[in-house]
Design an enzyme around this catalytic site. Structure first.
Site, PDB file in Angstrom:
ATOM      1  N   GLY A 182       0.803  -1.217   0.000  1.00  9.22           N
ATOM      2  CA  GLY A 182       0.000   0.000   0.000  1.00  9.22           C
ATOM      3  C   GLY A 182       0.836   1.267   0.000  1.00  9.22           C
ATOM      4  O   GLY A 182       0.513   2.237  -0.705  1.00  9.22           O
ATOM      5  N   ASN A 189      -8.386   3.897   8.196  1.00  8.07           N
ATOM      6  CA  ASN A 189      -7.832   2.790   8.967  1.00  8.07           C
ATOM      7  C   ASN A 189      -8.095   2.895  10.466  1.00  8.07           C
ATOM      8  O   ASN A 189      -8.143   1.894  11.163  1.00  8.07           O
ATOM      9  CB  ASN A 189      -6.316   2.658   8.716  1.00  8.07           C
ATOM     10  CG  ASN A 189      -5.610   3.984   8.715  1.00  8.07           C
ATOM     11  OD1 ASN A 189      -5.940   4.873   7.923  1.00  8.07           O
ATOM     12  ND2 ASN A 189      -4.645   4.142   9.599  1.00  8.07           N
ATOM     13  N   GLN A 207      -7.654  -0.440   3.183  1.00  3.89           N
ATOM     14  CA  GLN A 207      -8.489  -1.018   4.254  1.00  3.89           C
ATOM     15  C   GLN A 207      -9.770  -1.648   3.716  1.00  3.89           C
ATOM     16  O   GLN A 207     -10.435  -2.391   4.430  1.00  3.89           O
ATOM     17  CB  GLN A 207      -8.873   0.063   5.275  1.00  3.89           C
ATOM     18  CG  GLN A 207      -7.729   0.520   6.152  1.00  3.89           C
ATOM     19  CD  GLN A 207      -7.266  -0.545   7.149  1.00  3.89           C
ATOM     20  OE1 GLN A 207      -8.037  -1.388   7.598  1.00  3.89           O
ATOM     21  NE2 GLN A 207      -5.996  -0.511   7.497  1.00  3.89           N
ATOM     22  N   ALA A 243      -1.904  -6.593  -0.036  1.00  2.00           N
ATOM     23  CA  ALA A 243      -2.371  -7.970   0.189  1.00  2.00           C
ATOM     24  C   ALA A 243      -2.518  -8.337   1.666  1.00  2.00           C
ATOM     25  O   ALA A 243      -3.431  -9.080   2.028  1.00  2.00           O
ATOM     26  CB  ALA A 243      -1.410  -8.939  -0.495  1.00  2.00           C
ATOM     27  N   HIS A 244      -1.619  -7.815   2.521  1.00  2.00           N
ATOM     28  CA  HIS A 244      -1.652  -8.290   3.915  1.00  2.00           C
ATOM     29  C   HIS A 244      -2.866  -7.787   4.692  1.00  2.00           C
ATOM     30  O   HIS A 244      -3.111  -8.218   5.811  1.00  2.00           O
ATOM     31  CB  HIS A 244      -0.334  -7.977   4.643  1.00  2.00           C
ATOM     32  CG  HIS A 244      -0.140  -6.559   5.064  1.00  2.00           C
ATOM     33  ND1 HIS A 244      -0.398  -6.130   6.341  1.00  2.00           N
ATOM     34  CD2 HIS A 244       0.314  -5.470   4.395  1.00  2.00           C
ATOM     35  CE1 HIS A 244      -0.103  -4.832   6.436  1.00  2.00           C
ATOM     36  NE2 HIS A 244       0.328  -4.409   5.265  1.00  2.00           N
ATOM     37  N   THR A 272      12.510  -7.609 -10.410  1.00  2.00           N
ATOM     38  CA  THR A 272      12.044  -8.994 -10.584  1.00  2.00           C
ATOM     39  C   THR A 272      10.798  -9.233  -9.742  1.00  2.00           C
ATOM     40  O   THR A 272      10.765  -8.894  -8.556  1.00  2.00           O
ATOM     41  CB  THR A 272      13.168  -9.977 -10.174  1.00  2.00           C
ATOM     42  OG1 THR A 272      14.305  -9.673 -10.983  1.00  2.00           O
ATOM     43  CG2 THR A 272      12.748 -11.419 -10.376  1.00  2.00           C
ATOM     44  N   CYS A 320       0.996   8.070  18.742  1.00  2.00           N
ATOM     45  CA  CYS A 320       1.716   9.336  18.821  1.00  2.00           C
ATOM     46  C   CYS A 320       2.275   9.681  17.445  1.00  2.00           C
ATOM     47  O   CYS A 320       3.099   8.959  16.905  1.00  2.00           O
ATOM     48  CB  CYS A 320       2.861   9.180  19.813  1.00  2.00           C
ATOM     49  SG  CYS A 320       3.778  10.684  20.030  1.00  2.00           S
TER      50      CYS A 320
HETATM   51  N1  PLP Z   1      -3.070   2.955   3.477  1.00  2.00           N
HETATM   52  C1  PLP Z   1      -3.850   2.568   4.504  1.00  2.00           C
HETATM   53  C2  PLP Z   1      -5.238   3.135   4.620  1.00  2.00           C
HETATM   54  C3  PLP Z   1      -3.380   1.645   5.436  1.00  2.00           C
HETATM   55  O1  PLP Z   1      -4.168   1.284   6.452  1.00  2.00           O
HETATM   56  C4  PLP Z   1      -2.064   1.147   5.295  1.00  2.00           C
HETATM   57  C5  PLP Z   1      -1.502   0.220   6.294  1.00  2.00           C
HETATM   58  O2  PLP Z   1      -1.761   0.313   7.472  1.00  2.00           O
HETATM   59  C6  PLP Z   1      -1.301   1.569   4.197  1.00  2.00           C
HETATM   60  C7  PLP Z   1      -1.836   2.479   3.321  1.00  2.00           C
HETATM   61  C8  PLP Z   1       0.081   1.048   3.979  1.00  2.00           C
HETATM   62  O3  PLP Z   1       0.036  -0.259   3.452  1.00  2.00           O
HETATM   63  P1  PLP Z   1       1.310  -1.234   3.536  1.00  2.00           P
HETATM   64  O4  PLP Z   1       1.390  -1.712   4.947  1.00  2.00           O
HETATM   65  O5  PLP Z   1       0.986  -2.346   2.582  1.00  2.00           O
HETATM   66  O6  PLP Z   1       2.493  -0.464   3.103  1.00  2.00           O
END
Ligand code: PLP
Length: 372
Positions: A72, A149, A177, A198-199, A235, A322
């Protein structure tokens, strides 16, 4: 020992077993480099192509509109910086974006570009009129997250994209999210770019994608070889890409059932706390990501609650990480105007598809004990 309860699915999710099984051959036997012309790489190349098609199908895109990234953060950086490099002009975003967007915006500001940060209401919504008032003919990109998030609020992306297009700008949404948790159809939404990781949907860590609608003006993000159509070199992480596609396909195939299950668990959790006479405020809009529960307990300390929950064998998150020099209230809670007393006592519980009614009962019991 009692089972540890994981209720921080907005931070990351457990890898789906089917995704793991899909990945295994590409870690052990099919380790060829997809760019090589020999037969040993043929299966690898076709696995990457299949994964691209699967992901494209899940969001109603074309396969050549899916660009694999490391997650992300990279997708968000690419959208902001790549658009700015290609078109210049003003970028508009919201005050409650993830730091992947906010800090990418800070970077382009340092290069002399103009960024406007839209205010949100008390539920974390970006109003259409707020965007209308800010957007001008000089705006090149509007980037508004699909769902927040911290508090889960879902934006009206379709309407915001429409307003953006009326002014001739591009629209990007950080859907990290949301994807795999609520239905996303990029054509219906009318977005030009969409970030995913993906995670967050039971896939592996360190892989994601950026959807880029055909014809969108954007600069390449990583220079090197010709991977990802020359736009993002390096790659390919075949196993991760395959795992991401398997996880997304699986979550999307049961998206309604999972949503219903999570809403039931949410109701049980909120109802349980109310029955135990716990005083709290729930943050965010009614339209939010399933399982995302941001709660503020007046006069409490969110961080202390987190650690005491951990001692009770439960992982949750604090709602007030924080992130600034002078305060330990998150930029999201500040932007929604949450009272300081409530903001300090904020936690985020994020339930996922592996959570159960039993987990929720234990969460309610532990929270009740801690707050009382
Ligand atoms: N954008 C949002 C709204 C997220 O909640 C997160 C991860 O917490 C990210 C971007 C960043 O994603 P990544 O952990 O795959 O870099």
């Amino acid at each position: 020992m009692e089972k540890y309860i994981y209720a921080d699915n907005a931070a990351t999710t457990r890898l789906d077993d089917d995704a793991f099984n899909a990945m295994k051959p590409y870690l052990l036997q099919e380790y060829g480099n997809a760019s090589q012309p020999y037969s040993f790489s043929r299966n690898v190349k076709s696995a990457i192509k299949d994964a691209r098609c699967t992901i494209a199908e899940c969001i109603n895109a074309n396969e050549d509109e899916i660009f694999f990234t490391s997650g992300g953060t990279e997708s968000d950086n690419w959208a902001i910086k790549g658009c700015n490099a290609a078109k210049g002009g003003t970028t508009i975003t919201s005050a409650i974006e993830h730091h992947a967007i906010l800090n990418a915006c800070k970077d382009i500001e340092k290069d002399g570009c103009c960024v406007k940060y839209l205010k949100v209401d008390n539920e974390g919504k970006v109003h259409a009129q707020t965007l209308r008032d800010a957007i001008t003919g000089d705006t090149s990109l509007v980037s508004i997250m699909f769902a927040n998030n911290e508090i889960g609020t879902i934006q009206d992306i379709e309407e915001l994209a429409k307003i953006t297009h009326e002014k001739g700008a591009n629209f990007h949404s950080d859907a990290v999210q949301a994807l795999g948790h609520v239905k996303i159809d990029v054509k219906e939404l009318g977005v030009d770019m969409l970030s995913a990781s993906a995670h967050k949907f039971n896939g592996p860590k360190g892989v994601g994608f950026l959807y880029i609608k055909k014809g969108t003006e954007i600069a390449r993000f990583i220079s090197g070889g010709m991977q990802e159509n020359g736009m993002r070199a390096g790659t390919e992480n075949t196993a991760a890409i395959v795992g991401m596609a398997a996880a997304l396909k699986k979550n999307c195939s049961v998206i309604d059932e999972t949503e219903k299950k999570l809403h039931k668990l949410e109701e049980a959790l909120i109802g349980g706390l109310r029955n135990n006479n716990i005083d709290f405020v729930r943050n965010g809009d009614d339209k939010r990501i399933p399982g995302n529960i941001s709660l503020s307990f007046p006069g409490e300390d969110g961080e202390a609650i987190l650690h005491r929950m951990d001692l009770n064998g439960i992982a949750i998150s604090t709602g007030s990480a924080c992130d600034s020099k002078n305060t330990n209230i998150s930029h999201v809670l500040q932007a929604i105007g949450l009272d300081e007393n409530l903001a300090h006592g904020t936690i985020r519980i994020s339930l996922g598809k592996y959570n159960t009614q039993d987990d929720v009962e234990k969460i309610v019991a532990a929270l009740t004990k801690i707050i009382k």
